[in-house]
Design a protein around this motif. Sequence first.
Motif, mmCIF file in Angstrom:
data_model
loop_
_atom_site.group_PDB
_atom_site.id
_atom_site.type_symbol
_atom_site.label_atom_id
_atom_site.label_comp_id
_atom_site.label_asym_id
_atom_site.label_seq_id
_atom_site.Cartn_x
_atom_site.Cartn_y
_atom_site.Cartn_z
ATOM 1 N N LEU A 316 -15.001 99.336 44.338
ATOM 2 C CA LEU A 316 -15.406 98.800 45.640
ATOM 3 C C LEU A 316 -15.088 97.304 45.749
ATOM 4 C CD1 LEU A 316 -18.874 100.563 46.107
ATOM 5 C CD2 LEU A 316 -16.677 101.186 47.148
ATOM 6 N N THR A 317 -15.403 96.539 44.690
ATOM 7 C CA THR A 317 -15.184 95.090 44.764
ATOM 8 C C THR A 317 -13.697 94.735 44.732
ATOM 9 O OG1 THR A 317 -15.571 94.982 42.358
ATOM 10 C CG2 THR A 317 -17.427 94.467 43.800
ATOM 11 N N CYS A 319 -11.334 96.594 46.031
ATOM 12 C CA CYS A 319 -10.864 96.891 47.400
ATOM 13 C C CYS A 319 -11.281 95.772 48.358
ATOM 14 C CB CYS A 319 -11.420 98.228 47.874
ATOM 15 S SG CYS A 319 -10.674 99.666 47.077
ATOM 16 N N GLY A 320 -12.520 95.265 48.196
ATOM 17 C CA GLY A 320 -12.972 94.150 49.033
ATOM 18 C C GLY A 320 -12.138 92.905 48.818
ATOM 19 N N TRP A 323 -8.608 93.460 50.373
ATOM 20 C CA TRP A 323 -8.662 93.404 51.836
ATOM 21 C C TRP A 323 -8.818 91.967 52.311
ATOM 22 C CZ3 TRP A 323 -13.453 94.580 55.261
ATOM 23 C CH2 TRP A 323 -13.074 94.585 56.596
ATOM 24 N N SER A 324 -9.756 91.215 51.722
ATOM 25 C CA SER A 324 -10.007 89.845 52.180
ATOM 26 C C SER A 324 -8.795 88.939 51.953
ATOM 27 C CB SER A 324 -11.232 89.262 51.460
ATOM 28 O OG SER A 324 -11.040 89.252 50.061
ATOM 29 N N LEU A 342 -15.950 86.965 51.839
ATOM 30 C CA LEU A 342 -15.795 88.276 51.208
ATOM 31 C C LEU A 342 -15.005 88.161 49.907
ATOM 32 C CD1 LEU A 342 -16.142 91.339 51.224
ATOM 33 C CD2 LEU A 342 -14.081 91.497 52.676
ATOM 34 N N SER A 346 -16.521 89.183 46.447
ATOM 35 C CA SER A 346 -15.852 90.274 45.725
ATOM 36 C C SER A 346 -15.526 89.868 44.290
ATOM 37 C CB SER A 346 -14.580 90.698 46.456
ATOM 38 O OG SER A 346 -14.886 91.238 47.726
#
Length: 465
Positions: A316-317, A319-320, A323-324, A342, A346
Amino acid sequence: IGVMSGAIIFIKKDLKITDVQVEIIAGILNVFSLIGALAAGRTSDWIGRRYTIVLAGAIFFVGAVVMGLAPSYAWLMVGRFVAGVGVGYALMIAPVYTAELAPASTRGFLTSFPEVFINAGILFGYVSNYAFAKLPLRVGWRLMLGVGALPSVLIALGVLAMPESPRWLVMQGRLDDAKRVLERTSDTREEAEVRLADIKAVAGVVEEGGVVVSVPKKHHGEGVWMELFIRPAPHVRRILLAAVGIHFFQQASGIDSVVLYSPRVFDKAGFSKSASLLATVAVGFTKTTFILVATFTLDRFGRRPLLLTSYAAMILTLCGLGWSLTVIGNHHSGRVEWAVGLAVASILGYVATFSIGAGPITWVYTSEIFPLRLRAQGASIGVVVNRVTSGAISMSFLSLSKAVTIGGAFFIYAGVAVAAWVFFCTYLPETKGKTLEQAEKLFHGKEEAAAAGEVQLQEHGKDGA
């Protein structure tokens, strides 16, 4: 590792080196550590676990001094080579020595200590970067690297007050010495006797009526490579795959890219140079703090639950973060505050979740599962895989981020973490509360377990007779 992440900014400016040379000097430590990792298993079988740690401390001292005094890139590489050999020795011997000394009830807690203090060392590296950053350019980075000589002296001297591994002592036929160590390191005298009996059985010590009648010749690691690679038993093959897999995925999920290049990531997010170094200290502090969570919960919750939770959160982190950084990279006018927030969250979340499972459990688990005769050199194989993967990741990150963007690189690491979660869920058994001799048996197939049971029944029959 922690020092180099910040020092490299000043080294590049002082020595006028290219991005490729930055990648090499940052990641080459892991390649050089292969020499130490491959030599450490045989060395520790020959001179003992304790003196192998002394040797690692001496190598670290020389490497830190050479790097601190390096007048050029070439000399910096020489110092990095020496320090890398020390890293290989230390990464292999610390968890093996601790696991062989610790009772089953606290083995997870104690065997996670090497990872705890690796993280403390990285944090001190970040702090020294920030402390020495204001010094003249030619002096600052040399002090950052050279100050590492001090703890290497302390470890070499401190370990002399520690006992030798009782399992190594049994392999050398020194049964009385092993008994004394076990009595000092077990919860009760009865537990010490049970541990000694298990170790003697695995080492091939033959007793009749409570009297030792046969002790195998001293074992210095002969024939181990044959048993690991050429003619491995089925359970040894499964253990080797587990060790290789857990070490590969620990590094392939990108931890060194975050640790080594976090100043660059923060710079990409719009931080100043000073703010980037300070934010990196926060990364080190978070990593060190959360590894204590694993240290105090490993023996309560077990290895599997923490490992699977850790990798799920890492996915999850990552991916965060991907994305950011992609949003920040595509937004050329002004700063996107939510994306910067973010990205920072992350990174901190990633190192925190890595530290509660993937970081310490890799070393704990590998030190638990190998048979006694194969443990030192089997653990060294895990270190080799760990360092090769780490070197490949850290030496390719800048090139990868240019090819697929920095955000894309972290999406790739997230994909690797997904594969890791599936592997761990389907392949790794729980070792919580097991002695080292019992942990090995978890990898026996039905036929091997049945054969082992028949042998034990025959031995009990002889004892009864």
